[in-house]
Every structure is written in structure tokens, then in C-alpha cells.
Write a protein that holds these residues in place. Structure first.
Motif: not given
Length: 463
Positions: A143-149, A186-191, A193-199
């Protein structure tokens, strides 16, 4: 020789067989253990497996490697006719057959308990098996891979939203571990940010972690809030169709990852498929000496332990008078069961199970944890060290202890392994894409018709 049939290769089943091998004399009994999986899963490590802190294979124990004198049968027990001491064995390959026995040990464990909520069965995933933990880890990374695009928007937010249902120990641990894991990703996905993730954690009760004091559970809530987590107390899930988690408060949370940890129930395949006595919560009625039956009546030749059994808690610390379903009880019950079973074979009286809960310890992500024993509560780094120390020692066999501790040591210096292997669930996709295939047979052409011959036209000569 008497035949001992052990149903289930989880905590209680594995430890029962392991200790029987130690206590039985040569030729004293024949032991068989039946489980469709060839390994025991150390379930307290599942949250760390889901967060990439422990290698998946290191958190399971191979039955065939460590049970040298026990016959390991890859199958399910789908029926128990104890009146005739016969069990129906359904192997993973081949036809079902009947297996006679003299003593049966039911240690089939528990499965996730769900409710008929629309969408949960189709969209959620549990946390009872190693396969589920690995799938959660790979799904989050994919999901991180997809979201980064993707550009910011609803589709991207859905991919970066995680919902955990259930605020017990399992739910809190996987929730906190995944929050910690996502922060490191997040450190490996510059696209991203912390605020983009929701738990989001959903709990139907007014508090989390009933195993610890209210003060300690409130500290955990504050710690999670500092890390950007959202905990919904006194809230129920009413729907999850197409990944849209509907709450009793009216809120709707779109997500691509729903993790269900809201309780367990005794393995229904074994419980309902037999004639052993069952109590109101669906567990096998078990005496304090771990023989099946009640205080006044014993079912000869039948034993039970672990999550599938209702064992009286003589220490007075149980729920409803019975031992709670956790690894601490399952392991200790199994060890005593093995001793009692051997003692009964030799004409001795069995001993009753008495164990006062030592406390509870949970990991809340790297370098953070919580520990509660009586009025003593530890938090933060020292609790995290206690968590790893306890479970590192509790992992059965020195071979497995070494693999786990060695993995922790490597991660301390090298960091988490961020390799995503979700494609392993469809390993042939590359091969299929480029594999040469036979050309379709050429269509047989119909024979061409011969050209029509026109009749000669006779010229008419005028007279």
C-alpha cells in the motif's frame, strides 16, 4: 502399547508431546500428534512479524524437527467418537480414515471469533496464524508502494489507513507495532509524510487492555495518541462492505487493511465434531487435573488443555472461574498434562493445575512497551526489554531462541528488513507472463471453387 492421540499441534499440543517424549519409558506408549500444519506458531511474536521485527520462519517451531519420537500426522481431526475411542482423521491428501486410540489429548486451540457484520468476512484479516501476520506486513508495504505513485486524494488516503478492531493485548500490540513500522517506512518514501498515514483502533468497551490496571491502560492510550493513533472507545463496527468501515457513531473510515482481533473461540471443528462434554462457551469441560469431565464425573481416557478447554482456575484469578485463553496457561497446562497422563498410565493419581498469573507484558513498537504484575507497572524502554527478555526465554528450544535473538541483534545494527514479498502469493506471475505458448492451429482453408465456365453465345446471322 497404549496409543496416545494428540489433537492439535499448537502450544498445548506441542508441549504435551515434547514432555511425553521426556517422561515416557521406551515402549511404554505410542504417541501421535495430528495437525494440518507441520509447525507450532509462537503467537506472541505475530505482532512483531507483522511489523518486520522478526523473521516469520523464526517464530514457528517445526514439529518434525523437535518431536523425535512422536508420529506427526498432517491432517485434521474431524470427528471424535470417544465412546468407542475412535477418531476420524482427514489428511491434507488422501481419504479420511478411522484411528483407534487409548488416550486422547484435545489441544486444538482457538480461532478468531467474528460476528455477522456485513463485509467483515470478505475484507478483514485475523491475527492467529503466521500466514496472517506475513500478509499484513506485505499488504501495508504494498500500500505504501501504491500510495507513493498517487496524488493526494481519497484513493491514496484509503491505502494509507489501517483499522484494527479489538483493544485487547493482541489488538493493541499489532496496532502499536504497525504504527511504529509505518513511521519507519516514511523515511524510505519521500512522497509520504507522517500526517498522510491514519491508524484507527476500534474497541467496544470503555477501556483497552483489561489484563492491566486502568492507570496503565490510560498511559498506553496517551502514548498511542502522541504517535498519531486514533482510538475509538465505546464504539462498535457495524459494517465493512468494500472496505468502508462503518462505526456505531456514524463515522465511516475507508481503508484497505482491516485487522480483526476482537476475541477468540474454541476450535469449532473439533468441539462440534465429537462427543466430549462442552460448556456454554463452546469449550471442552475439563477438570483441574486436566482430565475431561466435571468435578463429579471423569471421562476416562480423555484430556484437554489450552484455549479449547475450560480449565478451572484454582488461583482465583480467572474469568468466570476458568483460566483465560493465553499462552502462559497453555504451556503450563501442557507440561502438567504430560506428567499426569504418564502418572495415570502407571497407576498414579494426577495433580491439579494451579498457576497464579505472573502478569502481562506487551511490546508497543521498537523500544517501547508496558509490563504489569500485581501493583508493579513498568513502561517504556525497560518494559520493552522485559517483553523481549520474557518471550525470548519462553520460545521453545535453544535452536529457535538463538534464531530469534540473532535476528533482534541484526536488526539493532541493520534496522528492519523492508523487503516486500507480497508477490509470493502469486509466484508464477512472471513465468506466466513471458512463457512461450503453442501457436494456435492455422485455420484450414476451404478449397477454392473452380471458375464457372460460361456457355458460348451463338451469333445470329440475319438472313
Amino acid at each position: 502399547m497404549p496409543k496416545i492421540l494428540i489433537v492439535g499441534g499448537g502450544y498445548a499440543g506441542f508441549y504435551t508431546a515434547w514432555k511425553l517424549e521426556k517422561h515416557l519409558r521406551k515402549g511404554e506408549a505410542e504417541v501421535m500428534i495430528v495437525d494440518p500444519l507441520p509447525y507450532m506458531t509462537y503467537q506472541p511474536f505475530l505482532p512483531e512479524v507483522a511489523a518486520g521485527s522478526i523473521e516469520a520462519r523464526h517464530s514457528v517451531v517445526a514439529l518434525r524437527r523437535h518431536l523425535k519420537k512422536t508420529a506427526v500426522i498432517s491432517a485434521k481431526v474431524t470427528g471424535i467418537n470417544h465412546a468407542n475411542k475412535v477418531a476420524t482423521i482427514t489428511p491434507i491428501a488422501g481419504e479420511p480414515y478411522q484411528q483407534e486410540y487409548d488416550q486422547i489429548v484435545v489441544t486444538a486451540g482457538a480461532v478468531s471469533r467474528t460476528f455477522p457484520i456485513p463485509g467483515i468476512a470478505d475484507n478483514a484479516i485475523g491475527l492467529k496464524t503466521i500466514e496472517e501476520a506475513v500478509a499484513i506486513r506485505d499488504r501495508l508495504m504494498s500500500n505504501f508502494d501504491k500510495a507513493s505513485m498517487l496524488p493526494r486524494g481519497a484513493a491514496r488516503d484509503r491505502l494509507l489507513t489501517v483499522v484494527v478492531v479489538g483493544g485487547g493485548f493482541a489488538g493493541i500490540e499489532v496496532f502499536a507495532e504497525l504504527r511504529s513500522f509505518a513511521s519507519s517506512l516514511i523515511k524510505s518514501y519521500p512522497q509520504i509524510t507522517f500526517e498522510d498515514t491514519h491508524f484507527h483502533l476500534i474497541e467496544a468497551m470503555g477501556r483497552i487492555m483489561p489484563e492491566v490496571s486502568l492507570k496503565t491502560s490510560e498511559w498506553v492510550l496517551k502514548d498511542l495518541a502522541k504517535r498519531g493513533a486514533n482510538v475509538h472507545l465505546d464504539t462498535q463496527v457495524t459494517g465493512a462492505v468494500d472496505g468502508n468501515v462503518e462505526l456505531s457513531t456514524g463515522e465511516v473510515i475507508p481503508t484497505d487493511l482491516i485487522i480483526w482481533t476482537a476475541g477468540v473461540m474454541a476450535n469449532p471443528t473439533v468441539v462440534r465434531g465429537g462427543d466430549l462434554p462442552v460448556e456454554e462457551r463452546g469449550r471442552i469441560r475439563t477438570r483441574a487435573d486436566l482430565r475431561v469431565g466435571t468435578e463429579d464425573e471423569i471421562v476416562e481416557g480423555a484430556w484437554a488443555a489450552g484455549d479449547v478447554s475450560a480449565v478451572p482456575d484454582l488461583s482465583g484469578g480467572g474469568v468466570g472461574g476458568y483460566c483465560v485463553p493465553n499462552a502462559q496457561h497453555a504451556v503450563r497446562q501442557a507440561k502438567l498434562l504430560a506428567k499426569n497422563l504418564v502418572g495415570v498410565l502407571r497407576g498414579e493419581l494426577p495433580h491439579e493445575y494451579v498457576h497464579k498469573n505472573l502478569g502481562a507484558v506487551a511490546g508497543l513498537g521498537l523500544y517501547n512497551g508496558v509490563f504489569q504484575s500485581g501493583n508493579i507497572a513498568l513502561k517504556g524502554l525497560v518494559a520493552w526489554v522485559a517483553h523481549r527478555g520474557y518471550h525470548g526465554l519462553a520460545m521453545p528450544s535453544w535452536e529457535r531462541k538463538f534464531r530469534v535473538v540473532w535476528g533482534w541483534w541484526n536488526n539493532l545494527w541493520l534496522g528492519r528488513d523492508l523487503v516486500n514479498l507480497e508477490a509470493v502469493q502469486n509466484p508464477r506471475y512472471v513465468f506466466e507472463e513471458f512463457a512461450a505458448r503453442p501457436r494456435p492451429a492455422a485455420a484450414v482453408e476451404a478449397p477454392k471453387a473452380a471458375p464457372a465456365v460460361e456457355a458460348p453465345v451463338k451469333a445470329t446471322v440475319p438472313s
